[in-house]
Design an enzyme around this catalytic site. Structure first.
Site, PDB file in Angstrom:
ATOM      1  N   CYS A  29      -8.881  -8.760  -7.273  1.00  0.00           N
ATOM      2  CA  CYS A  29     -10.317  -8.699  -6.971  1.00  0.00           C
ATOM      3  C   CYS A  29     -11.011  -9.647  -7.939  1.00  0.00           C
ATOM      4  CB  CYS A  29     -10.773  -7.247  -7.179  1.00  0.00           C
ATOM      5  SG  CYS A  29     -12.537  -7.027  -7.006  1.00  0.00           S
ATOM      6  N   CYS A  66     -25.290 -10.436 -11.318  1.00  0.00           N
ATOM      7  CA  CYS A  66     -25.660 -10.510  -9.897  1.00  0.00           C
ATOM      8  C   CYS A  66     -27.165 -10.297  -9.783  1.00  0.00           C
ATOM      9  CB  CYS A  66     -24.913  -9.428  -9.108  1.00  0.00           C
ATOM     10  SG  CYS A  66     -25.277  -9.470  -7.341  1.00  0.00           S
ATOM     11  N   CYS A 100     -24.989  -0.097  -8.562  1.00  0.00           N
ATOM     12  CA  CYS A 100     -23.942  -1.001  -9.057  1.00  0.00           C
ATOM     13  C   CYS A 100     -24.235  -1.476 -10.476  1.00  0.00           C
ATOM     14  CB  CYS A 100     -23.843  -2.204  -8.114  1.00  0.00           C
ATOM     15  SG  CYS A 100     -22.698  -3.475  -8.673  1.00  0.00           S
ATOM     16  N   GLU A 154     -14.915 -10.446 -15.061  1.00  0.00           N
ATOM     17  CA  GLU A 154     -13.743  -9.586 -14.962  1.00  0.00           C
ATOM     18  C   GLU A 154     -13.049  -9.766 -13.607  1.00  0.00           C
ATOM     19  OE1 GLU A 154     -14.771  -5.810 -17.799  1.00  0.00           O
ATOM     20  OE2 GLU A 154     -15.862  -5.928 -15.937  1.00  0.00           O
ATOM     21  N   GLU A 156     -22.477 -11.801  -6.041  1.00  0.00           N
ATOM     22  CA  GLU A 156     -22.619 -11.855  -4.593  1.00  0.00           C
ATOM     23  C   GLU A 156     -22.105 -13.226  -4.139  1.00  0.00           C
ATOM     24  OE1 GLU A 156     -23.234 -10.205  -1.802  1.00  0.00           O
ATOM     25  OE2 GLU A 156     -23.088 -12.168  -0.863  1.00  0.00           O
ATOM     26  N   ASN A 191     -18.830   5.629  -7.501  1.00  0.00           N
ATOM     27  CA  ASN A 191     -18.316   5.704  -8.873  1.00  0.00           C
ATOM     28  C   ASN A 191     -19.529   5.753  -9.781  1.00  0.00           C
ATOM     29  OD1 ASN A 191     -15.542   5.305  -8.155  1.00  0.00           O
ATOM     30  ND2 ASN A 191     -16.087   3.176  -7.736  1.00  0.00           N
ATOM     31  N   CYS A 197     -14.839  -0.243  -8.124  1.00  0.00           N
ATOM     32  CA  CYS A 197     -15.961  -0.910  -7.456  1.00  0.00           C
ATOM     33  C   CYS A 197     -17.264  -0.574  -8.154  1.00  0.00           C
ATOM     34  CB  CYS A 197     -16.109  -0.423  -6.016  1.00  0.00           C
ATOM     35  SG  CYS A 197     -14.747  -0.832  -4.978  1.00  0.00           S
ATOM     36  N   SER A 254     -21.037  -4.858   2.717  1.00  0.00           N
ATOM     37  CA  SER A 254     -21.441  -3.642   1.996  1.00  0.00           C
ATOM     38  C   SER A 254     -22.687  -3.107   2.691  1.00  0.00           C
ATOM     39  CB  SER A 254     -21.750  -3.975   0.535  1.00  0.00           C
ATOM     40  OG  SER A 254     -20.586  -4.474  -0.074  1.00  0.00           O
ATOM     41  N   LEU A 255     -22.494  -2.149   3.546  1.00  0.00           N
ATOM     42  CA  LEU A 255     -23.610  -1.666   4.370  1.00  0.00           C
ATOM     43  C   LEU A 255     -24.375  -0.559   3.633  1.00  0.00           C
ATOM     44  CD1 LEU A 255     -25.055  -1.955   7.057  1.00  0.00           C
ATOM     45  CD2 LEU A 255     -23.441  -0.315   8.040  1.00  0.00           C
ATOM     46  N   CYS A 285     -28.600  -3.986  -6.616  1.00  0.00           N
ATOM     47  CA  CYS A 285     -28.309  -2.734  -5.901  1.00  0.00           C
ATOM     48  C   CYS A 285     -28.337  -1.574  -6.910  1.00  0.00           C
ATOM     49  CB  CYS A 285     -26.953  -2.825  -5.211  1.00  0.00           C
ATOM     50  SG  CYS A 285     -26.854  -4.222  -4.089  1.00  0.00           S
TER      51      CYS A 285
END
Ligand code: SAH
Ligand code: SF4
Length: 378
Positions: A136, A143, A150, A123, A192, A320, A363, A244-245, A147
């Protein structure tokens, strides 16, 4: 002229035979199947057409049709005679991502689901903002980073995207929104990017060379593969870096971003300190705020200490939520309180409400899943 007949008949001029990359990358492939012209670099296109006995200007014409006029098949290239299109079509083709679905959010954001040649899908999200049109884009199908917050990471890594597939997200959208054009790129879609380093670097070079989008309008976001952050400026200098911390202690980051066990916060921040920045440019730190996990005032104070002396800004992204996850976004009051600690310490900290939530384009909501849609549209 292009010789007719089987690809195996092509002769390779001696001067080109020395190039191993060409021999393996183009000619061996040619023996097996047609070449996707979008998989070739500018130089490779010239060489390829030259080996078919075509004059130099043909390469310029071809590049213009593919990258400026978004031709999606050789048939569209009316500047080439029918004979030329036919003979070229026997050995080469213009590959395209299939536009499987296009959705528009109430806030103007658009999401595109692209089908790939192997029936996987990715996407891309188009975000209009004043005179900017930001796309984006995705760098992987799925991935591997896992995480916890996500959705993309939920199904693991399916495969890396090839450089042309990364670039073609831009070409496909540009073709659909003509005469408008994408002005900014963020590598913040599925995947990533630094875990697909070579193809992403290759794609970045092609984006800069083919689309006219300048380096300072391209941002790569990473979960923090520290060694690759150090390598990136050598391979693709001067693009913007986003990290992305999402946590301020290794205990929490280990838990929500497993990559931290390999490259803990200290090594990540150290790599950021060594990232060469042009004047007036800064690193962006993305911080997804998750209720009760990383959103305390103590976290905010630790964040200030962690980023001290770094030329940077912080984007605070309230989580989100997505189905099947127990994680929650903090209240607006806590989000504002967190921001306040940062701004009181002279940091630039913006609250970024993700756009396109109603179409799952925000996101961490990209999944690239389609059920039978590709078949319908092919
Ligand atoms: N893999 C890269 C780029 C893609 S993720 C990276 O992690 O940086 C893009 C951004 O979406 C990251 O900053 C990530 O922290 C954020 N994100 C992921 N899931 C999210 C969610 N559920 N809510 C808000 N932001 C999320
Ligand atoms: Fe992968 Fe980035 Fe999602 Fe983590 S946040 S799973 S690195 S896409």
């Amino acid at each position: 002229m292009i010789p007719r007949g089987l690809p195996g008949n092509f002769s390779v001029p001696d001067v080109l035979k020395s190039s191993k990359q060409l021999i393996t990358g183009i000619f061996v492939k040619t023996m097996q199947k047609k070449i996707n012209l979008k998989s070739l670099s500018r130089g490779q296109i010239s060489v390829f057409l030259e080996t078919q006995g075509l004059p130099k200007y043909r390469a310029d014409q071809l590049l213009n049709w593919i990258y400026e006029r978004y031709a999606s098949s050789l048939e569209e290239i009316t500047e080439f005679s029918k004979d030329l299109r036919t003979s070229l079509g026997e050995i080469a083709y213009i590959g395209n991502l299939a536009v499987v679905k296009r959705q528009r959010s109430s806030d103007g954001t658009e999401k595109f689901l692209f089908g790939l040649e192997d029936r996987q899908a990715v996407e891309s999200v188009l975000i209009p903002d004043k005179d900017r049109l930001t796309l984006c884009i995705s760098s992987q199908v799925g991935c591997a980073m896992g995480c916890s917050f996500c959705l993309t990471g939920k199904s693991g890594l399916i495969r890396n995207l090839r450089a042309w597939e990364i670039l073609d997200q831009i070409l496909s959208v540009n073709r659909l929104i003509k005469p408008k054009k994408i002005t900014n790129i963020v590598l913040m879609g599925m995947g990533e990017p630094l875990a697909n380093f070579e193809e992403v670097v290759d794609a970045l070079k092609r984006i800069i060379s083919f689309t006219g989008i300048s380096k300072r309008k391209i941002t790569l976001s990473t979960a923090g593969l520290a060694p690759k952050i150090l390598e990136l400026p050598k391979m693709a200098p001067d693009i913007n870096l986003a990290i992305s911390l999402n946590a301020t202690t290794d205990t929490v980051r280990d838990r929500i971003m497993p990559i931290n066990r390999k490259y803990p916060i200290r090594s990540l921040i150290d790599a950021c300190r060594r990232y060469p920045l042009k004047p007036r440019r800064m690193i962006t730190f993305e911080y997804v705020l998750i209720s009760g996990i990383n959103d305390s005032a103590e976290d905010a104070r630790r964040l200030v200490r962690l980023l001290k002396g770094l030329r940077c800004k912080v984007n605070l992204i309230p989580l989100n939520p997505h189905e099947g996850s127990a994680l929650q976004r903090p209240s607006d009051v806590s989000v504002l309180a967190f921001q306040r600690v940062l701004t009181d310490n002279n940091m630039t900290a913006l609250i970024r409400e993700s756009k396109g939530q109603d179409i799952l384009a925000a996101c961490g909501q990209l999944r690239g899943v389609y059920a039978g849609e590709l078949e319908k549209n092919r």
